[in-house]
Design an enzyme around this catalytic site. Structure first.
Site, PDB file in Angstrom:
ATOM      1  CB  ILE A   1      -0.753  -0.233   1.930  1.00  0.00           C
ATOM      2  CG1 ILE A   1      -1.383  -0.915   1.491  1.00  0.00           C
ATOM      3  CG2 ILE A   1      -2.189   1.614   1.393  1.00  0.00           C
ATOM      4  CD1 ILE A   1      -2.390  -1.573   2.133  1.00  0.00           C
TER       5      ILE A   1
ATOM      6  CD  GLN B   1      -0.695   1.450   5.585  1.00  0.00           C
ATOM      7  OE1 GLN B   1      -1.684   0.351   5.731  1.00  0.00           O
ATOM      8  NE2 GLN B   1      -0.694   2.810   6.959  1.00  0.00           N
ATOM      9  CG  ASP B   2       6.403   2.820   2.278  1.00  0.00           C
ATOM     10  OD1 ASP B   2       7.155   3.937   2.836  1.00  0.00           O
ATOM     11  OD2 ASP B   2       8.013   2.377   2.334  1.00  0.00           O
ATOM     12  CB  ALA B   3       0.823   5.300   2.739  1.00  0.00           C
TER      13      ALA B   3
END
Length: 814
Positions: A557, A627-629
């Site tokens: 993400i 998740q790297d948002a």
């Protein structure tokens, strides 16, 4: 030109003004919480925000249009009381509807595209509509005669804007971290109901005027009374509507442009948004008040002013101040204005210097138009309501046109130029401004600025040296720039640099900048190049997942520069990866300029991450969710809650893992504490991971070693850096991760020798050891910080992420 002025009923105006102020403060509270209420059902992206804002503005437009009729037909304080109670009930509906939606699951049967406006309309339209009925009724009740139309309408508009301003600041800075979302709805409903009760008690002491003349058709004069027809009035009322429509269109274009300018230099956060919105609302508030005074003074008999010429001149002035933004901004940038001040001060001062003046002048337009459009006191409610409705409709059009078309299609600077040109053209339809030498001179400067701006920005491809591409998307200013880096061992020379002795031994890297943040650094020729070390941790978990499955499924993400997908396809062959990136233009740039290629195991999805996890992701299908948002100081709150974590767990296999990337300071930050505390409510094992060596679990006994330890500990804990939080029902196995890393074939091509090196013999063929990056921060290291301030549990009802980041934000650049 009008009857003699009657004195303003100050006591009544104070009471009515307070009602308008409180009602609009409550309306702003409801607007701010609406996105949080709907995020679990429609996500939180550009379409969500524009849908919610558009519905509220539509409700305001309809409310003002219909409220004008109510004002002329029922000009009594009891009308205010009834509308306030109706607003309280509409506010309570906003707490009830999400509960019904969650219980029924009815939203899942509606495709996401139409679902956003449908749910936004059901949730927000009643409150927006009912509370906006108050404005024309308030103007009607506060107006003694037509000669005071400008002052009264300007004051009411100013107080309504001031209410929005206070509601914006109080909600964002104080109420959100103190209350759950539903509690805020109840606060707004209670405020409206309390105001209704107070209005019933207080305003009843000042009953409506008796024996008022019967309403007449616009433009008609009462028998035996002085003429009330305004000789400067518009021949066609639709002309008035068009003026306020286009003025509000340009005002909203300026507000969105302001947010983009500030994001380029100061990032996106609660402080940047509230700073921009606060300055814009303050300018509008001042403009409304001053515009009302101007309107009445220039319309007095014998004043010597031509009201239409004054209105046209102010439109020209607004255009001049708007085009001046393009001159002032580079001066602020090159002069590093306010650079020694704190970041909050910088944001407010940049916004004030660039945008306060044009917004203040635009704020004077509506009261003047209403004064020119109102024929008599009997019709003030209807005319004021319709004018304000068309003004709001212009804001709706400006929101959608600027957000979806102008900024992404033309860019921010050209959007400013378009707004300037529109204001100049509108002024020409209001009055013959070319007949006044001063206005003609100012108009010539404005049109010259528009022409020069078009010439200077036409075909503009780069903004700085080494810029490959620059694009405005619906979310970011996207820039790809190049830089040189020395060749690593085994790197082939870069053909682009061959033959240049100054660049011998270097390679070209591409930087992806989203607004002012360096988001990714990419080696287009080498997919295995990884700049940010937290992505090395993600790669190591991918390797471990592949040990038990030759084709592990991974969900990422936040695509960004797509460095992880490119590396994964090479380093962990067989990995099947779904990449969810909210901004399609970021994905396009990655394919066009950052070396991303289509791959059978790589799927791109452009949508909000929460909606993908909740409605698209197959249950129990992923070995790993990454998740790297995060974007500098902006963290999507709806991707940090327990409800979201539960959805992630449903998408994971029983022994799967969730890796959450955050940027925070261990000592001063609160987001990592909240994230870990919240994840512990869903997963059995939660650990903080770092790519650099954290302090040892135990403090050395030796005094000298202990002093060195303390110094390093203080430096490490105070610094803001990237961490990865591991969450799973499976214990963290660092030994297994290391074994999986040591077992892999060294990454090509960076660690493979060149053909030239191979010819030199076995010594040149030595392959360096593959490093291991994943390091756990020991619980004993975190314990003193958590003991001092434990993490709060984030839920869909309570997730004050921006407020949790406030301390880190304040410390930056100070």
């Amino acid at each position: 030109m009008g009857s003699p002025s009657a004195p303003l009923p100050l006591a009544r105006l104070v009471g009515i003004g307070l009602v308008v102020f409180l009602a609009n403060a409550a309306l702003l509270v409801l607007q701010l919480v609406a996105s949080r209420l709907l995020a679990p059902f429609i996500g939180s992206d550009l379409y969500t925000w524009t849908g919610i804002i558009g519905v509220f503005l539509a409700g305001i437009a309809l409310g003002n249009a219909y409220g004008g009729r109510i004002a002329d037909k029922y000009p009594h304080p009891r009308t205010l009381v009834g509308l306030l109670m109706g607003g309280a009930l509409a506010a309570l509906w906003m707490a009830v509807f999400p509960v019904l939606l969650a219980a029924s699951g009815a939203h899942t049967s509606i495709p996401l595209g139409p679902r956003i406006p449908i749910l936004a309309a059901i949730l927000c339209l009643p409150a927006g509509f009912v509370l906006s009925l108050l404005t024309p009724v308030s103007i009607k009740l506060g107006l003694p005669d037509v000669s005071s139309t400008g002052r009264v309408s300007g004051l009411i508009f100013a107080l309504s804007t001031l209410g929005c301003l206070i509601g914006n600041y109080v909600t964002g800075f104080y109420l959100v971290p103190m209350f759950t979302i539903n509690s805020l709805v109840y606060v707004a409903a209670g405020l409206l109901a309390g105001t209704a009760v107070a209005s019933w008690v207080v305003l009843q002491l000042d009953p409506p005027r008796e024996n008022e003349p019967a309403p007449q058709e616009p433009g008609a004069d009462a028998p035996g009374s002085p003429p009330t027809t305004n000789l400067a009035a518009f021949a066609d009322i639709r002309h008035a509507y068009a003026i306020v429509f286009l003025a509000s269109f340009c005002g909203m274009a300026l507000e969105l442009a302001a947010s983009r300018y500030i994001a380029r230099h100061h990032g996106v956060s609660l402080f940047s948004w509230t700073g921009v919105i606060g300055v814009m609302l303050a300018g509008t508030c001042v403009g409304n008040f001053v515009g009302g005074i101007i309107a009445d003074r220039v319309n007095r008999p014998g004043s010597g002013w031509n009201p239409r010429m004054v209105l046209g001149g102010l439109l020209v002035l607004a255009g001049g101040l708007t085009i001046l933004i393009l001159v002032t901004r580079p001066i602020l940038e090159r002069g590093e204005a306010f650079a020694t001040d704190g970041l909050v001060t910088q944001i407010v001062m940049w916004s004030f210097v660039l945008f306060f003046a044009p917004m203040a002048v635009l704020g004077t337009i509506s009261p003047q138009v209403i004064r020119l459009a109102v024929p008599d006191a009997a019709h003030v409610g209807r005319v004021a309501g319709r004018v304000y409705a068309w003004s709001t409709t212009g804001a709706i059009a400006g929101t959608f046109a600027t957000g979806y078309v102008l900024i992404s299609g033309l860019g921010t600077d050209r959007t400013i130029i378009v707004a300037t040109a529109v204001l100049a053209l509108v002024s020409l339809t209001v009055a013959p401004v070319w007949k006044d030498n001063t206005l003609l001179y100012l108009l010539s400067i404005v049109l010259g600025g528009v022409t020069g701006g078009v010439i200077l920005t036409w075909g503009e491809g780069t903004a700085e040296p080494n810029t490959v591409v620059q694009r405005d998307s619906n979310y970011y200013l996207i820039r790809v720039t190049t830089k040189l880096e020395p060749l690593a061992a085994g790197d082939e020379p870069d053909p682009v640099l061959e033959g240049d002795p100054d660049t011998a031994g270097y390679k070209v890297l591409h930087n992806l900048n989203l607004d002012h943040l360096l988001h990714s650094t990419v080696d287009v020729r080498r997919p295995t190049y990884i700049y940010y070390k937290h992505e090395e941790i993600q790669i190591e978990f991918l390797r471990a997942a592949r040990k038990g499955n030759d084709a592990p499924r991974t969900l990422l993400i936040g695509g960004g520069g797509y460095t992880l997908p490119r590396a994964a396809m090479k380093l962990v062959p067989g990995t099947r990866m779904d990449v969810v990136e909210i901004d399609p233009e970021v994905t396009n740039v990655a394919y066009e300029f950052l070396g991303l290629k289509k791959h059978e195991h790589h799927r791109d999805v452009n949508m909000d991450g929460r909606q993908f996890v909740a409605e698209v992701a197959e249950k129990g299908s992923y070995e790993l969710v990454i998740q790297d948002a995060v974007n500098d100081l902006s963290v999507p709150s709806h991707l940090m809650t327990k409800e979201y974590n539960d959805a992630v767990k449903r998408a994971l296999k029983p022994d799967g893992a969730f890796l959450l990337t955050i940027i925070d300071s261990v000592e001063h930050g609160k987001v990592w504490r909240a994230a870990m505390a919240t994840l512990e409510k869903t997963f059995k094992h939660v650990h903080l991971l770092a790519s650099s060596e954290p302090p040892a679990a135990e403090r050395p006994a030796d005094p000298k070693a202990a002093a060195e330890y303390d110094e390093r500990f203080a430096y490490w804990s105070a610094g803001r850096q990237v961490y990865v939080i591991y969450a799973s029902d499976k214990p963290l196995d660092l030994a297994g991760l290391k074994a999986a890393t040591e077992a892999v074939v060294p990454r090509p091509p960076a660690y493979w020798p060149t053909a030239k090196a191979a010819a030199l013999g076995p010594a040149a063929m030595t392959v360096p050891e593959v490093p291991f990056f994943t390091r756990q921060v020991a619980p004993s290291v975190l314990e003193p910080f958590l003991a001092k301030e434990p993490g709060v549990i984030l839920t869909d009802q309570y997730a004050p992420i921006d407020n949790l980041m406030a301390e880190v934000f304040r410390r930056r650049n100070q």
